[in-house]
Write an enzyme that holds these catalytic residues in place. Sequence first.
Site, mmCIF file in Angstrom:
data_model
loop_
_atom_site.group_PDB
_atom_site.id
_atom_site.type_symbol
_atom_site.label_atom_id
_atom_site.label_comp_id
_atom_site.label_asym_id
_atom_site.label_seq_id
_atom_site.Cartn_x
_atom_site.Cartn_y
_atom_site.Cartn_z
ATOM 1 N N HIS A 243 0.833 -1.223 0.000
ATOM 2 C CA HIS A 243 0.000 0.000 0.000
ATOM 3 C C HIS A 243 0.861 1.263 0.000
ATOM 4 C CE1 HIS A 243 -3.547 -2.428 0.764
ATOM 5 N NE2 HIS A 243 -3.057 -2.884 1.894
HETATM 6 C C1 BDR Z 1 -3.405 1.525 4.716
HETATM 7 O O1 BDR Z 1 -3.828 1.230 6.053
HETATM 8 C C2 BDR Z 1 -2.712 0.948 6.878
HETATM 9 O O2 BDR Z 1 -2.908 -0.237 7.575
HETATM 10 C C3 BDR Z 1 -1.523 0.817 5.971
HETATM 11 O O3 BDR Z 1 -0.350 1.324 6.599
HETATM 12 C C4 BDR Z 1 -1.890 1.626 4.753
HETATM 13 O O4 BDR Z 1 -1.529 2.975 4.908
HETATM 14 C C5 BDR Z 1 -3.928 0.469 3.783
HETATM 15 O O5 BDR Z 1 -5.320 0.454 3.800
#
Ligand code: BDR
Length: 317
Positions: A243
């Site tokens: 992500h």
């Molecule tokens: C996002 O949510 C967090 O858990 C991760 O770091 C990322 O920024 C993904 O949905």
Amino acid sequence: MTETRDVILDMDTGIDDAIAILFLASRPHVRIAAAGSVHGNTPADAAADNLRRVLSLVGLPDVPVAMGAVRPLVRPPHFAGEVHGDDGLGNTTGGTPAPGANTGESAPEQLVRLARSAPGRYDLLATGPLTNVGIALILEPELPRLLRSVTVMGGAADASGNMSPLAEANIWHDPEAAKLVFDAPWPVTMVGLDVTMRTYLDEDAIARLAAGTSEKAKFATAILRHYLDFYEMISGRRACPLHDPTSAAVLANPEYIVEAYAANVDVACSDDARGTTIVDRRANGRPAFLTREPATRVITRVDVERFREDLVSTLLA
Ligand code: BDR
Ligand code: CA
């Protein structure tokens, strides 16, 4: 020649945020100017500790770290220990104190001060809930003119949510703040689940990292263990989506972007749809549908092979 970038980080420093820093810090044309923490994966003080740990690991111990919002604007906070560990770094820190100290300033104040000091210079990369950025917009309504760009990891246009059927976690944590950010008159790049769930650190890449001897590879392998446990439980594969690193790549290496479109984004704040991004792409050049010029660039695809190879070789170096 690649453009130089002065980047301010705003992070709920969990496992993928940390890997985003490892990637960004290796870009010769990127200077990490400052960092702010925010609640989300872990409490804001732990997220600030983790920023200092990771910046120190990549040889940037002097980057100022400001602690940010400890909770969303309206709702109570929610942490994600099951995904990122109780310390945000996969329970690898063992309670050891993080190096250095936070600046006395808050993250929104730091953001506003830097933006005012050099209008048009700084790019903001926000990979956590958008509380600090929302507060900064309230403190300084001219912020949209003062920053060069805003890249947000968050949201889901055509993808399923990961926190609820429709909502992505960062937006879900603080939908009211996210609404302020998408409403503001600035160019936002949305790196949501549409692209990040297609951008995996696969089994082969993970094996290469595990065999690595660099500090970055050893650190990444250690923190990823917990993250991979979580993703294996939900997907059956010992592999994980990238992500936050994808949002860092979109900012630092736009040549990796393969597909994007322009739209306007709103955020649902009611209980049942909390944190859902409502992506309006009807305008698409047709004035009848234009309530405002499309303000958000929604990234839907990056060159996964090239980016993953770049990331793995960066971590192995
Ligand atoms: C996002 O949510 C967090 O858990 C991760 O770091 C990322 O920024 C993904 O949905
Ligand atoms: Ca994050």
